[in-house]
Design an enzyme around this catalytic site. Structure first.
Site, short mmCIF file in Angstrom:
data_model
loop_
_atom_site.label_atom_id
_atom_site.label_comp_id
_atom_site.label_asym_id
_atom_site.label_seq_id
_atom_site.Cartn_x
_atom_site.Cartn_y
_atom_site.Cartn_z
N TRP A 277 -58.91 125.18 12.46
CA TRP A 277 -59.32 124.27 11.11
C TRP A 277 -59.62 123.17 11.64
CZ3 TRP A 277 -58.94 127.86 7.45
CH2 TRP A 277 -57.96 128.90 7.41
N HIS B 133 -55.58 121.26 9.05
CA HIS B 133 -54.39 120.91 10.03
C HIS B 133 -53.45 119.89 9.36
CE1 HIS B 133 -55.13 123.15 13.39
NE2 HIS B 133 -56.31 122.91 13.63
N ASP C 26 -57.00 118.41 18.94
CA ASP C 26 -58.46 118.62 19.01
C ASP C 26 -59.17 117.50 19.65
OD1 ASP C 26 -58.70 121.28 18.06
OD2 ASP C 26 -58.65 120.51 15.68
N ARG D 104 -58.34 117.89 23.62
CA ARG D 104 -59.00 118.99 24.36
C ARG D 104 -60.39 118.57 24.73
NH1 ARG D 104 -61.13 123.53 19.94
NH2 ARG D 104 -61.92 124.56 21.61
N HIS E 239 -56.57 127.17 21.94
CA HIS E 239 -56.86 126.90 20.38
C HIS E 239 -57.17 128.30 19.69
CE1 HIS E 239 -56.89 122.49 19.96
NE2 HIS E 239 -57.00 122.65 21.34
N HIS F 89 -49.93 122.23 15.80
CA HIS F 89 -51.48 122.49 15.73
C HIS F 89 -51.72 123.90 15.89
CE1 HIS F 89 -55.91 121.27 15.84
NE2 HIS F 89 -55.90 122.15 16.83
N ASP G 173 -53.97 126.67 13.73
CA ASP G 173 -55.07 127.35 14.15
C ASP G 173 -54.91 128.86 13.76
OD1 ASP G 173 -57.05 125.42 14.51
OD2 ASP G 173 -56.60 125.20 16.67
N HIS H 185 -60.31 132.12 14.71
CA HIS H 185 -59.56 131.81 15.78
C HIS H 185 -58.76 132.90 16.43
CE1 HIS H 185 -59.62 127.24 16.20
NE2 HIS H 185 -60.54 127.56 15.42
N HIS I 185 -68.04 129.64 11.91
CA HIS I 185 -66.84 129.13 12.30
C HIS I 185 -66.31 127.82 11.49
CE1 HIS I 185 -63.32 129.03 15.26
NE2 HIS I 185 -63.47 127.49 14.84
N ASP J 3 -63.49 126.69 9.01
CA ASP J 3 -62.50 125.58 9.52
C ASP J 3 -62.53 124.62 8.51
OD1 ASP J 3 -61.61 126.26 12.03
OD2 ASP J 3 -62.92 125.09 13.26
#
Ligand code: ADE
Ligand code: ZN
Ligand code: ZN
Length: 271
Positions: free
Chosen positions: A1, A6, A45, A48, A60, A116, A120, A126, A149, A153
């Site tokens: 997301w 989130h 996020d 990463r 994720h 998190h 996801d 995901h 995607h 999201d």
């Protein structure tokens, strides 16, 4: 997301956790503010994309090698590689949050990850391999070029509630908590806790993964990639998808609260 998904999941969980869980989390996060889970919901996020956090990118998602729209399924052995996936990550960090042999700094990180990743794993793309989780499927949304995607999201949820700032997340989470406690999700929400066993976190996360992945065949790609490629998705597609996005966000917040409660409950009992 994206941010809205989130942060809304985090705020729903904040409303539903026990007082004991809230105290535990506030203490671990060094944040006694009313936004203690909201404030860390998107940390993973940012992390990463740092050199130190690059290893966590594959955590994720899980690339389900299924064949939508003909068959949707996830298989832990088949789909979760050696370097890990969202299911193994939820399992791993779940066991670290309240573990005696884990440093406080690492416990804190583990909590941020679980907050998190439980979000996801409820985003259907995901839990799908096709076209890199839909990142490789070009569409438009309100005339703007996007990939499928990012539509799932962010675009669908943002169109539904109007924006992604803290006020939108707060209003949306309040509405969804109302639906969980006495509205349209009141009767289904007890089924949302099924299969949740903190002593078997892989099996628990696989229940959530299968639930999400099933939506790929029913709602995300009901006519396969060709059904959405190059298409405008803010009309009929959106109308069909928005209730699923909303239910997945509500479910993620509900499950996250229950999951954190069970972690804190079992702490010190040596699970
Ligand atoms: N990269 C590879 N597979 C992905 C997925 N399912 N979701 C997000 N990013 C990915
Ligand atoms: Zn995503
Ligand atoms: Zn993420």
């Amino acid at each position: 997301w994206g941010t809205l998904g989130h942060t809304t999941v985090a705020l729903i969980a904040q409303s539903l956790v026990s007082n004991k869980t809230a105290s535990f989390a506030k203490s671990l996060l060094n944040d006694t503010s009313p936004l203690y889970l909201f404030n860390i919901a998107t940390w993973a996020d940012s992390y990463r994309y740092t050199a130190e956090g690059a290893f966590s990118s594959p955590l994720h998602y899980i690339d389900a090698f299924d064949d939508p729209p003909t068959s949707c399924n996830v298989d832990y052995k088949r789909d979760c590689p050696e370097e890990g996936c969202i299911v193994s990550a939820i399992a791993n960090y779940t066991t670290r949050i309240a573990a005696a042999n884990v440093s406080r700094a690492e416990q804190e990180k583990a909590l941020k990850w679980v907050v998190h990743f439980v979000g996801d794993i409820h985003q259907p793309l995901h839990v799908e391999n096709l076209a890199v989780g839909g990142n490789g499927i070009n569409v438009t949304f309100g005339g703007v070029v996007k990939n499928l995607h990012s539509v799932w999201d962010s675009s669908i949820a943002e169109k539904l509630v109007g924006g992604y700032t803290v006020d939108y997340a707060r209003n949306w989470s309040t509405a969804l908590v109302g639906e969980i406690e006495g509205g349209k999700y009141a009767n289904v929400s007890r089924f949302w806790a099924e299969g949740m066993d903190v002593t078997d976190p892989v099996a628990s996360a696989m229940v959530w993964a299968r639930d999400s992945n099933a939506k790929v065949c029913t709602t995300v790609l009901p006519d396969g990639q060709a059904g959405v490629e190059g298409k405008e998705l803010s009309g009929a597609y959106y109308e069909n998808a928005a209730p699923v996005v909303e239910a997945q966000v509500a479910k993620a917040g509900f499950r996250l609260a229950k999951w954190l409660d069970r972690i804190v409950q079992s702490a010190g009992k040596g699970y």
